[in-house]
Write an enzyme that holds these catalytic residues in place. Structure first.
Site, PDB file in Angstrom:
ATOM      1  N   HIS A 102      -4.386  -7.410  34.024  1.00 44.76           N
ATOM      2  CA  HIS A 102      -4.649  -6.720  32.755  1.00 44.76           C
ATOM      3  C   HIS A 102      -6.110  -6.339  32.593  1.00 44.76           C
ATOM      4  O   HIS A 102      -6.606  -6.156  31.482  1.00 44.76           O
ATOM      5  CB  HIS A 102      -4.129  -7.551  31.580  1.00 44.76           C
ATOM      6  CG  HIS A 102      -2.659  -7.316  31.366  1.00 44.76           C
ATOM      7  ND1 HIS A 102      -1.768  -7.344  32.404  1.00 44.76           N
ATOM      8  CD2 HIS A 102      -1.947  -7.009  30.273  1.00 44.76           C
ATOM      9  CE1 HIS A 102      -0.559  -7.080  31.943  1.00 44.76           C
ATOM     10  NE2 HIS A 102      -0.641  -6.875  30.641  1.00 44.76           N
ATOM     11  N   ASP A 164      -5.970 -12.562  21.665  1.00 50.99           N
ATOM     12  CA  ASP A 164      -4.970 -11.961  20.768  1.00 50.99           C
ATOM     13  C   ASP A 164      -3.629 -11.760  21.475  1.00 50.99           C
ATOM     14  O   ASP A 164      -2.598 -11.640  20.827  1.00 50.99           O
ATOM     15  CB  ASP A 164      -5.457 -10.585  20.271  1.00 50.99           C
ATOM     16  CG  ASP A 164      -6.663 -10.711  19.372  1.00 50.99           C
ATOM     17  OD1 ASP A 164      -6.940 -11.827  18.890  1.00 50.99           O
ATOM     18  OD2 ASP A 164      -7.353  -9.701  19.156  1.00 50.99           O
ATOM     19  N   GLU A 275     -10.374 -12.414  11.629  1.00 48.92           N
ATOM     20  CA  GLU A 275     -10.656 -11.184  12.376  1.00 48.92           C
ATOM     21  C   GLU A 275     -10.799 -10.031  11.380  1.00 48.92           C
ATOM     22  O   GLU A 275     -10.863 -10.252  10.168  1.00 48.92           O
ATOM     23  CB  GLU A 275      -9.550 -10.893  13.408  1.00 48.92           C
ATOM     24  CG  GLU A 275      -9.595 -11.801  14.623  1.00 48.92           C
ATOM     25  CD  GLU A 275      -8.918 -11.207  15.860  1.00 48.92           C
ATOM     26  OE1 GLU A 275      -8.501 -10.045  15.828  1.00 48.92           O
ATOM     27  OE2 GLU A 275      -8.803 -11.938  16.875  1.00 48.92           O
TER      28      GLU A 275
HETATM   29  P1  FAD Z   1      -6.801  -9.970  35.847  1.00 50.65           P
HETATM   30  O1  FAD Z   1      -6.938  -8.625  35.283  1.00 50.65           O
HETATM   31  O2  FAD Z   1      -5.761 -10.162  36.863  1.00 50.65           O
HETATM   32  O3  FAD Z   1      -8.211 -10.457  36.391  1.00 50.65           O
HETATM   33  C1  FAD Z   1      -9.405 -10.269  35.660  1.00 50.65           C
HETATM   34  C2  FAD Z   1     -10.627 -10.678  36.460  1.00 50.65           C
HETATM   35  O4  FAD Z   1     -10.604 -12.074  36.633  1.00 50.65           O
HETATM   36  C3  FAD Z   1     -10.662 -10.088  37.878  1.00 50.65           C
HETATM   37  O5  FAD Z   1     -11.995  -9.913  38.247  1.00 50.65           O
HETATM   38  C4  FAD Z   1     -10.026 -11.164  38.708  1.00 50.65           C
HETATM   39  O6  FAD Z   1     -10.451 -11.121  40.038  1.00 50.65           O
HETATM   40  C5  FAD Z   1     -10.532 -12.411  38.009  1.00 50.65           C
HETATM   41  N1  FAD Z   1      -9.580 -13.506  38.125  1.00 50.65           N
HETATM   42  C6  FAD Z   1      -8.273 -13.512  37.797  1.00 50.65           C
HETATM   43  N2  FAD Z   1      -7.758 -14.723  38.025  1.00 50.65           N
HETATM   44  C7  FAD Z   1      -8.768 -15.478  38.507  1.00 50.65           C
HETATM   45  C8  FAD Z   1      -8.872 -16.813  38.951  1.00 50.65           C
HETATM   46  N3  FAD Z   1      -7.827 -17.625  38.928  1.00 50.65           N
HETATM   47  N4  FAD Z   1     -10.058 -17.251  39.400  1.00 50.65           N
HETATM   48  C9  FAD Z   1     -11.137 -16.445  39.431  1.00 50.65           C
HETATM   49  N5  FAD Z   1     -11.100 -15.176  39.039  1.00 50.65           N
HETATM   50  C10 FAD Z   1      -9.928 -14.701  38.581  1.00 50.65           C
HETATM   51  N6  FAD Z   1      -9.615 -10.760  26.007  1.00 50.65           N
HETATM   52  C11 FAD Z   1     -10.152 -11.552  25.070  1.00 50.65           C
HETATM   53  O7  FAD Z   1     -11.122 -12.248  25.326  1.00 50.65           O
HETATM   54  N7  FAD Z   1      -9.622 -11.599  23.812  1.00 50.65           N
HETATM   55  C12 FAD Z   1      -8.518 -10.901  23.464  1.00 50.65           C
HETATM   56  O8  FAD Z   1      -8.066 -10.988  22.340  1.00 50.65           O
HETATM   57  C13 FAD Z   1      -7.925 -10.061  24.437  1.00 50.65           C
HETATM   58  N8  FAD Z   1      -6.835  -9.356  24.157  1.00 50.65           N
HETATM   59  C14 FAD Z   1      -6.261  -8.579  25.120  1.00 50.65           C
HETATM   60  C15 FAD Z   1      -5.108  -7.864  24.817  1.00 50.65           C
HETATM   61  C16 FAD Z   1      -4.496  -7.086  25.777  1.00 50.65           C
HETATM   62  C17 FAD Z   1      -3.250  -6.301  25.434  1.00 50.65           C
HETATM   63  C18 FAD Z   1      -5.061  -6.997  27.079  1.00 50.65           C
HETATM   64  C19 FAD Z   1      -4.438  -6.147  28.124  1.00 50.65           C
HETATM   65  C20 FAD Z   1      -6.224  -7.696  27.379  1.00 50.65           C
HETATM   66  C21 FAD Z   1      -6.829  -8.493  26.409  1.00 50.65           C
HETATM   67  N9  FAD Z   1      -7.990  -9.207  26.665  1.00 50.65           N
HETATM   68  C22 FAD Z   1      -8.525 -10.012  25.712  1.00 50.65           C
HETATM   69  C23 FAD Z   1      -8.694  -9.062  27.943  1.00 50.65           C
HETATM   70  C24 FAD Z   1      -8.244 -10.103  28.922  1.00 50.65           C
HETATM   71  O9  FAD Z   1      -8.770 -11.357  28.580  1.00 50.65           O
HETATM   72  C25 FAD Z   1      -8.753  -9.753  30.314  1.00 50.65           C
HETATM   73  O10 FAD Z   1      -8.369  -8.450  30.653  1.00 50.65           O
HETATM   74  C26 FAD Z   1      -8.224 -10.719  31.346  1.00 50.65           C
HETATM   75  O11 FAD Z   1      -8.962 -10.556  32.513  1.00 50.65           O
HETATM   76  C27 FAD Z   1      -6.783 -10.450  31.621  1.00 50.65           C
HETATM   77  O12 FAD Z   1      -6.236 -11.518  32.359  1.00 50.65           O
HETATM   78  P2  FAD Z   1      -5.395 -11.247  33.666  1.00 50.65           P
HETATM   79  O13 FAD Z   1      -4.707 -12.511  33.962  1.00 50.65           O
HETATM   80  O14 FAD Z   1      -4.555 -10.054  33.551  1.00 50.65           O
HETATM   81  O15 FAD Z   1      -6.615 -11.023  34.672  1.00 50.65           O
END
Ligand code: FAD
Length: 525
Positions: A102, A164, A275
């Protein structure tokens, strides 16, 4: 002194040939899928049908990997990283952990590199510890927060700090910060972790905490995946409430809105979640609210017009258990009586704790039905010092923003004292700062205000204004394309510390190239 015996002679030959093979491996310049296939793993690699790993929520960047590792154990992750580490600077292979993908600009992708699908690590490791005053849960980093919530609730417990949206992974949010309406009280998610297991860029599995390997622990939190892959996390829990009173009110005066938000985040007796949103030129706003909220003044609220106006919505909650519903209602009335919102715009709702925390998923389902979830998401997230929020608002919400019809614009203050300045997260200088998040979806073929180009231009105008006006703004979920920009983002002191940690834990720059902070230097000698 005599000649060496035959067995010693053969041992020397064997050692020499091992060294030659090792050197050959070191200086191989071809990223070889066959060398990956030869690794002994509990899980497996896939080399085809990996299109999913070249996509993310932002849906604007698509980098195709060489291979995807579906690990079944932490040893699989360690063996893969160690293998690439041992290939040395002669190989251009990189490795990126993918949580739920994400990210917004390719941060969880790796062009012709290896993607580690963290969700494959499995949930059997999720263990809730209820003994003592400080309960916690041990989870695999590829676990979704929604799963962590459901599992901990079985013990009457839940994590304290949230995002969120809960359909993202523990490792993904800990690599950024994890901020939501509870952060003013509990800090971000990275302030609520006791211990981590990390695989470094050399393939070493390291346990770390405040007491043990503290530099790695702090570095990895908010570290954008640069120093290691988080494989496990120990997360702090608290008793989970059953219900939530969820409240929305509107302001037309930005100063009054932020004064009330700041009053609430510093008050002793206050709400549990705080918020806010900017709303500009929205038709029938309160009619939309009526679907899930009850107006406290149905007659007056019907008369309220939102079209053609810029409004600010304060959104707060108070958690409770059914037996204290009346006391909580009185407390809420007391707190609301001290705020200066527009009286006819008070709306309330009562939902379960899970329903509240998982609220964005309910919107996801609706957006998916309309085909809007998979559109490009040119999001912009900023952290703005408290003293600059008025000038930011008057220029950005007044002059740059035309409407908020393509997605929400969130705005709320948090207390910096709840953050640990030893982590890698980059924050503005002041004690209170605002998170302002422009969370748009874009129509890739439109030339109008909902088009991708229009929104990207608007984002750039906002960034240009912040820079020209020296607001001291920091990007959250930062995106830069040059190392110069990254250096400016961190500032000289923090940049130096970041570089030092990189050279200690991932000296070949194997990990998370999608952020474009460091580039793996390839050498053929
Ligand atoms: P990915 O997109 O898969 O990875 C993100 C980054 O982290 C990449 O660089 C990846 O290499 C690294 N990574 C992933 N897993 C690991 C691991 N295990 N060890 C080391 N590095 C790793 N963020 C907030 O803070 N607050 C919010 O309210 C919020 N709301 C959101 C709502 C939506 C609908 C979306 C899409 C995102 C939101 N986000 C929010 C952002 C979210 O926290 C980040 O996009 C987060 O990175 C998504 O997690 P993911 O598991 O999809 O990570």
């Amino acid at each position: 002194m005599g000649y060496p015996s035959t067995s010693v002679f053969f041992t020397i030959i064997l050692l020499a040939s091992c060294i030659i093979i090792e050197l050959d491996l070191c200086f191989s310049t071809v990223p070889s899928s066959s060398s990956l296939k030869a690794l002994r793993l509990d899980g497996h690699f896939t080399f085809e049908n990996n299109e999913f790993a070249a996509r993310d929520f932002g849906n604007r960047y698509h980098f195709h990997p060489l291979a995807v590792l579906h690990p079944k154990s932490v040893a699989d992750i360690a063996a893969t990283i160690k293998h690439v580490w041992q290939m040395g600077p002669g190989s251009d292979l990189t490795i990126t952990a993918r949580g739920h993908g994400h990210s917004l600009q390719g941060q969880s992708q790796s062009q012709q590199g290896i993607i580690i699908s963290m969700e494959s690590l499995g949930r059997h490791e999720l263990r809730v510890h209820t003994a003592g005053d400080s309960p916690f849960v041990d989870v695999c980093a590829g676990e979704l927060w929604i799963t962590v919530l459901h599992e901990t609730l079985k013990h009457g417990l839940a994590p304290k700090s949230w995002t969120d949206y809960l359909h993202i992974t523990v490792g993904g949010t800990l690599s950024n910060a994890g901020i939501s309406g509870q952060a003013f009280r509990h800090g971000p998610q990275i302030s609520n972790v006791h211990q981590l297991e990390v695989v470094t860029g050399k393939g070493e599995v390291v346990n770390c905490s405040e007491e043990q390997n503290a530099d790695l622990f702090h570095g990895v939190l908010g570290g954008l995946g640069q120093f290691g892959i988080i494989t496990k996390a120990r997360i702090s829990l608290e008793p989970a409430p059953k219900m939530v009173k969820w409240i929305r009110v509107l302001y037309s005066d930005f100063f009054a809105f932020t004064r009330d938000q700041e009053k609430l985040i510093s008050a002793e007796k206050t709400f549990d979640y705080i918020e806010g949103m900017v709303i500009k030129n929205r038709k029938g706003l309160l009619n939309n609210w009526r679907v899930s909220f009850d107006p406290q003044d149905p007659v007056q609220s019907k008369e309220f017009v939102s079209e053609g106006r810029t409004l600010y919505c304060l959104e707060v909650t108070k958690t409770f258990n059914p037996e204290n519903s009346d006391t909580i209602t009185q407390e809420i009335e007391g707190m609301l009586s001290q705020l200066s919102y527009i009286p006819s715009t008070l709306f309330m709702s009562e939902v379960s704790y899970v329903e509240f925390l998982d609220r964005v998923h309910a919107s996801e389902i609706k957006l998916r039905e309309k085909g809007l979830w998979d559109l490009p998401h040119p999001w912009l997230n900023l952290l703005i010092p408290r003293s600059k929020i008025q000038s930011f608002a008057s220029h950005v919400f007044g002059n740059i923003l035309t409407d908020t019809n393509n997605g929400p614009v969130l705005i709320y203050p948090v207390n910096k004292s709840k953050w640990d300045n030893r982590t890698s997260a980059v924050l503005p200088e002041e004690d209170v700062f605002y998170q302002v998040a422009f969370l748009y979806h874009a129509n890739p073929t439109s030339n109008g205000t909902d088009g991708l180009e229009h929104i990207l231009t608007q984002n750039q105008k906002i960034l240009d204004f912040c820079e020209a006006a020296h607001l001291g703004v920091k990007q959250y979920l930062p995106h830069y394309v040059t190392q110069e920009q990254w250096r400016a983002h961190f500032g000289p002191r923090r940049w130096e510390a970041f570089v030092q940690r990189k050279s200690a834990y991932d000296p070949l720059s194997i990990l998370a190239p999608g952020h474009r902070i460091f580039h793996k230097e390839i050498s053929s000698s």
